[in-house]
Design an enzyme around this catalytic site. Sequence first.
Site, PDB file in Angstrom:
ATOM      1  N   THR A  21       0.835  -1.207   0.000  1.00 10.52           N
ATOM      2  CA  THR A  21       0.000   0.000   0.000  1.00 10.52           C
ATOM      3  C   THR A  21       0.872   1.260   0.000  1.00 10.52           C
ATOM      4  OG1 THR A  21      -1.586  -1.216   1.366  1.00 10.52           O
ATOM      5  CG2 THR A  21      -1.921   1.149   1.188  1.00 10.52           C
ATOM      6  N   ARG A  25       7.721  -2.706   2.796  1.00  7.69           N
ATOM      7  CA  ARG A  25       7.884  -2.804   4.254  1.00  7.69           C
ATOM      8  C   ARG A  25       8.200  -4.241   4.624  1.00  7.69           C
ATOM      9  NH1 ARG A  25       2.985   1.100   6.339  1.00  7.69           N
ATOM     10  NH2 ARG A  25       3.792   2.925   5.247  1.00  7.69           N
ATOM     11  N   SER A 116       6.320   3.527   8.788  1.00  9.41           N
ATOM     12  CA  SER A 116       5.171   4.236   9.341  1.00  9.41           C
ATOM     13  C   SER A 116       4.937   3.937  10.814  1.00  9.41           C
ATOM     14  CB  SER A 116       3.943   3.895   8.489  1.00  9.41           C
ATOM     15  OG  SER A 116       2.850   4.643   8.911  1.00  9.41           O
ATOM     16  N   HIS A 117       3.765   3.370  11.108  1.00  4.22           N
ATOM     17  CA  HIS A 117       3.357   3.119  12.486  1.00  4.22           C
ATOM     18  C   HIS A 117       3.848   1.766  12.999  1.00  4.22           C
ATOM     19  CE1 HIS A 117       0.756   1.491   9.511  1.00  4.22           C
ATOM     20  NE2 HIS A 117       0.380   0.577  10.375  1.00  4.22           N
ATOM     21  N   LYS A 129      10.120   3.938   0.363  1.00  3.65           N
ATOM     22  CA  LYS A 129       9.203   4.210  -0.745  1.00  3.65           C
ATOM     23  C   LYS A 129       9.723   5.371  -1.575  1.00  3.65           C
ATOM     24  CE  LYS A 129       5.941   7.275   1.554  1.00  3.65           C
ATOM     25  NZ  LYS A 129       4.557   7.680   1.639  1.00  3.65           N
ATOM     26  N   ASP A 280       2.197   9.452  14.177  1.00  2.00           N
ATOM     27  CA  ASP A 280       2.827   8.125  14.100  1.00  2.00           C
ATOM     28  C   ASP A 280       4.318   8.193  13.807  1.00  2.00           C
ATOM     29  OD1 ASP A 280       2.617   8.985  11.467  1.00  2.00           O
ATOM     30  OD2 ASP A 280       2.377   6.944  10.707  1.00  2.00           O
ATOM     31  N   ASP A 282       6.258   8.166  11.175  1.00  6.63           N
ATOM     32  CA  ASP A 282       6.785   9.108  10.184  1.00  6.63           C
ATOM     33  C   ASP A 282       5.979  10.403  10.104  1.00  6.63           C
ATOM     34  OD1 ASP A 282       4.673   7.620   9.123  1.00  6.63           O
ATOM     35  OD2 ASP A 282       5.356   7.895   7.063  1.00  6.63           O
ATOM     36  N   ASP A 284       2.770  11.135   9.473  1.00 11.56           N
ATOM     37  CA  ASP A 284       1.680  11.450   8.542  1.00 11.56           C
ATOM     38  C   ASP A 284       0.299  11.093   9.089  1.00 11.56           C
ATOM     39  OD1 ASP A 284       2.054   8.738   8.290  1.00 11.56           O
ATOM     40  OD2 ASP A 284       2.325   8.744   6.107  1.00 11.56           O
ATOM     41  N   ARG A 285       0.247  10.291  10.159  1.00 14.52           N
ATOM     42  CA  ARG A 285      -1.062   9.945  10.737  1.00 14.52           C
ATOM     43  C   ARG A 285      -1.389  10.859  11.919  1.00 14.52           C
ATOM     44  NH1 ARG A 285      -2.213   3.546  10.684  1.00 14.52           N
ATOM     45  NH2 ARG A 285      -1.537   3.174   8.556  1.00 14.52           N
ATOM     46  N   THR A 347      -7.793   2.204  -1.037  1.00  8.58           N
ATOM     47  CA  THR A 347      -6.920   2.521   0.091  1.00  8.58           C
ATOM     48  C   THR A 347      -5.506   2.818  -0.416  1.00  8.58           C
ATOM     49  OG1 THR A 347      -8.175   1.162   1.599  1.00  8.58           O
ATOM     50  CG2 THR A 347      -5.861   1.524   2.159  1.00  8.58           C
ATOM     51  N   GLU A 366      -8.516   9.220   5.139  1.00  9.36           N
ATOM     52  CA  GLU A 366      -8.746   7.785   5.214  1.00  9.36           C
ATOM     53  C   GLU A 366      -9.068   7.402   6.650  1.00  9.36           C
ATOM     54  OE1 GLU A 366      -6.161   5.295   2.417  1.00  9.36           O
ATOM     55  OE2 GLU A 366      -4.803   6.761   3.247  1.00  9.36           O
ATOM     56  N   GLU A 367      -9.771   6.271   6.759  1.00  8.29           N
ATOM     57  CA  GLU A 367     -10.112   5.762   8.082  1.00  8.29           C
ATOM     58  C   GLU A 367      -8.868   5.383   8.880  1.00  8.29           C
ATOM     59  OE1 GLU A 367      -9.202   2.441   8.566  1.00  8.29           O
ATOM     60  OE2 GLU A 367      -8.580   2.436   6.463  1.00  8.29           O
ATOM     61  N   SER A 368      -7.743   5.160   8.183  1.00 10.29           N
ATOM     62  CA  SER A 368      -6.525   4.699   8.841  1.00 10.29           C
ATOM     63  C   SER A 368      -5.747   5.859   9.466  1.00 10.29           C
ATOM     64  CB  SER A 368      -5.652   3.939   7.848  1.00 10.29           C
ATOM     65  OG  SER A 368      -5.411   4.740   6.706  1.00 10.29           O
ATOM     66  N   LYS A 379      -0.396  12.533   3.499  1.00 13.18           N
ATOM     67  CA  LYS A 379      -1.226  12.895   4.626  1.00 13.18           C
ATOM     68  C   LYS A 379      -0.327  13.546   5.673  1.00 13.18           C
ATOM     69  CE  LYS A 379      -1.296   8.136   6.397  1.00 13.18           C
ATOM     70  NZ  LYS A 379      -0.886   7.195   5.343  1.00 13.18           N
ATOM     71  N   ARG A 499      -8.750  -6.873   7.535  1.00 11.98           N
ATOM     72  CA  ARG A 499      -9.450  -5.737   8.122  1.00 11.98           C
ATOM     73  C   ARG A 499     -10.936  -5.863   7.796  1.00 11.98           C
ATOM     74  NH1 ARG A 499      -5.079  -2.941   9.536  1.00 11.98           N
ATOM     75  NH2 ARG A 499      -3.527  -2.150   8.070  1.00 11.98           N
TER      76      ARG A 499
HETATM   77  C1  G16 Z   1      -0.489   3.539   4.555  1.00  5.90           C
HETATM   78  C2  G16 Z   1      -1.068   4.246   3.364  1.00  5.90           C
HETATM   79  C3  G16 Z   1      -2.506   4.615   3.649  1.00  5.90           C
HETATM   80  C4  G16 Z   1      -3.292   3.394   4.044  1.00  5.90           C
HETATM   81  C5  G16 Z   1      -2.627   2.718   5.227  1.00  5.90           C
HETATM   82  C6  G16 Z   1      -3.285   1.406   5.585  1.00  5.90           C
HETATM   83  O1  G16 Z   1      -0.410   4.438   5.617  1.00  5.90           O
HETATM   84  O2  G16 Z   1      -0.340   5.408   3.064  1.00  5.90           O
HETATM   85  O3  G16 Z   1      -3.013   5.210   2.504  1.00  5.90           O
HETATM   86  O4  G16 Z   1      -4.607   3.732   4.374  1.00  5.90           O
HETATM   87  O5  G16 Z   1      -1.289   2.439   4.922  1.00  5.90           O
HETATM   88  O6  G16 Z   1      -3.110   0.523   4.530  1.00  5.90           O
HETATM   89  P1  G16 Z   1      -3.469  -1.006   4.682  1.00  5.90           P
HETATM   90  O7  G16 Z   1      -4.901  -1.038   5.097  1.00  5.90           O
HETATM   91  O8  G16 Z   1      -3.206  -1.584   3.334  1.00  5.90           O
HETATM   92  O9  G16 Z   1      -2.588  -1.580   5.767  1.00  5.90           O
HETATM   93  P2  G16 Z   1       0.937   4.574   6.454  1.00  5.90           P
HETATM   94  O10 G16 Z   1       0.646   5.616   7.484  1.00  5.90           O
HETATM   95  O11 G16 Z   1       1.157   3.198   7.034  1.00  5.90           O
HETATM   96  O12 G16 Z   1       1.979   4.955   5.466  1.00  5.90           O
END
Ligand code: G16
Length: 546
Positions: A21, A25, A116-117, A129, A280, A282, A284-285, A347, A366-368, A379, A499
């Site tokens: 996504t 990772r 990320s998180h 990335k 989070d 990095d 962005d969340r 997503t 996004e919901e995430s 983000k 999910r």
């Molecule tokens: C990344 C993407 C988001 C996505 C999230 C969850 O966020 O940038 O657009 O919504 O992963 O993705 P998945 O449901 O496929 O795990 P981040 O903050 O992890 O870079």
Amino acid sequence: MPGNTILTIASSPYKDQRPGTSGLRKRVQVFQQAHYLENFVQSIFDSIKPPQKALLVLGGDGRYFNREAIQIILKMAAANGFGRVLVGKGGILSTPAASCVIRKHAAFGGIILSASHNPGGPDGDFGIKYNTSNGGPAPEKITDSIFEASLKLTQYRIADAPDVQLDKTGDYTLCDMTVSVIDAVSDYADLMESLFDFGAIRDLLAGGFNIRFDAMHAVTGPYAREIFINRLKAPESSLMNCIPLPDFGKGHPDPNLTYAHELVEMLYGENTPDFGAASDGDGDRNMILGRNFFVTPSDSLAILTANAKLVPGYRAGLAGVARSMPTSAAVDLVAKELDIPCFETPTGWKFFGNLMDAGKVTLCGEESFGTGSSHIREKDGLWAVLFWLNIVAIKKQSVEAIVREHWAHFGRNVYSRHDYEAIPNDAANGVMAHLKAEFAHLPGKTFGSYKAEHCDDFSYTDPVDGSTSAGQGLRIIFTDGSRIVFRLSGTGTEGATLRIYLEAYDPVVANHHLDAQTALSELIAIAGRLSELEKRTGRAKPTVIT
Ligand code: G16
């Protein structure tokens, strides 16, 4: 002699370098395998084909292996003909700051190192990335071509040169390339100050509005200090965990009710602060909390959209909004009232880039726990926090009052996501295959108070370039608009993460006090029954509920 030699090193493909996504990772140990990182970086360079002397931006969230990776990438950039690399001081850049720097300096692109998180440290995760010149994550056609290149790779190029020192800003030479070590904090803080009413927020804080920002020992600490302490004059006690650490203090830098529990405990109880927020790994969340109150990311997007006129950077109006498919439709209702377009994408933040570049959307989310705007192409955690503070400063209402007023006007899209982490891949694929097979029989069937209307596997055609992305999540939509969505995560590093996204629309104010899990209990039971989840995975309950 070291310093000027370009080496060509023979290597052979790893088969598992398909970006998910958001980039590649994997466990740190995977990245530490011989040539693993180098192969992927060479695959990026081979597929983006930078012109000679191009400008690259480079930085990461500071997690374990960040420094080593930065040095390798710098030497490979020099060997692949880049003219200059802007690298964050200490090798650190938050993801939004990297996007900001790419855009400000009109770079050819950027490489961001982050998982990320996901937790960090020697046993944690690492990630990489590529972002394009618009500052946003590479679209699928580029990530696909990087993967193709990784499967054909036979060699990579790297300079045989000493490490570049990264802890002092300034220009350094690496072969024929310049490495500019920059401090991006002020660039980013300036951008925030240009968008939000810092005067009103300063007055709010001076008037005793008590905030806590939790950087979770991740990348936003220095940015938060510059913005909240230096510019907005908040008291020192407003900041928590603001020293970035390579293992995030052994925490899980994921700003949600489960992992940001230190902050959550502080905001729930008697005499709590007025406002809490976290970001989070990095940066962005974001998570937004009021006193004893959690704002779901889907509601947050809707509320920012509804109140954008209160914020200087958005006063002129919004071109449109976008949300990922699993995100609740709360923002759709606001868009309808504002009479602006609302787009539903798969997503992944990369799907918003074309819409923003074409001027079709201003805000997206996004919901995430991701919210952002066209000020950059990622983000942006601190941006969302400042947006909320700006709204609170103007409306002079608590977070809870703002949300309840919003629900009273638009109705409430009750929402929750249940994650089942680290399921064996076969079991997770089995659940998805079983659901798909059921789809033909579901429409018209009644389940308690819900009647299935439509089922599909979400597919998206980008309105700007016409590209299609299929297989983006299984949806069961009920006649009253409620939904259950099943999707496999593209960011996990162990087995599969399933999910389940649950959404029910409730216009009745008298119900708005209900806890989401209670309000959604019937849908939760339907999801379990239809998917045969427990039978197929052995899991009776989710790992994380958000
Ligand atoms: C990344 C993407 C988001 C996505 C999230 C969850 O966020 O940038 O657009 O919504 O992963 O993705 P998945 O449901 O496929 O795990 P981040 O903050 O992890 O870079």
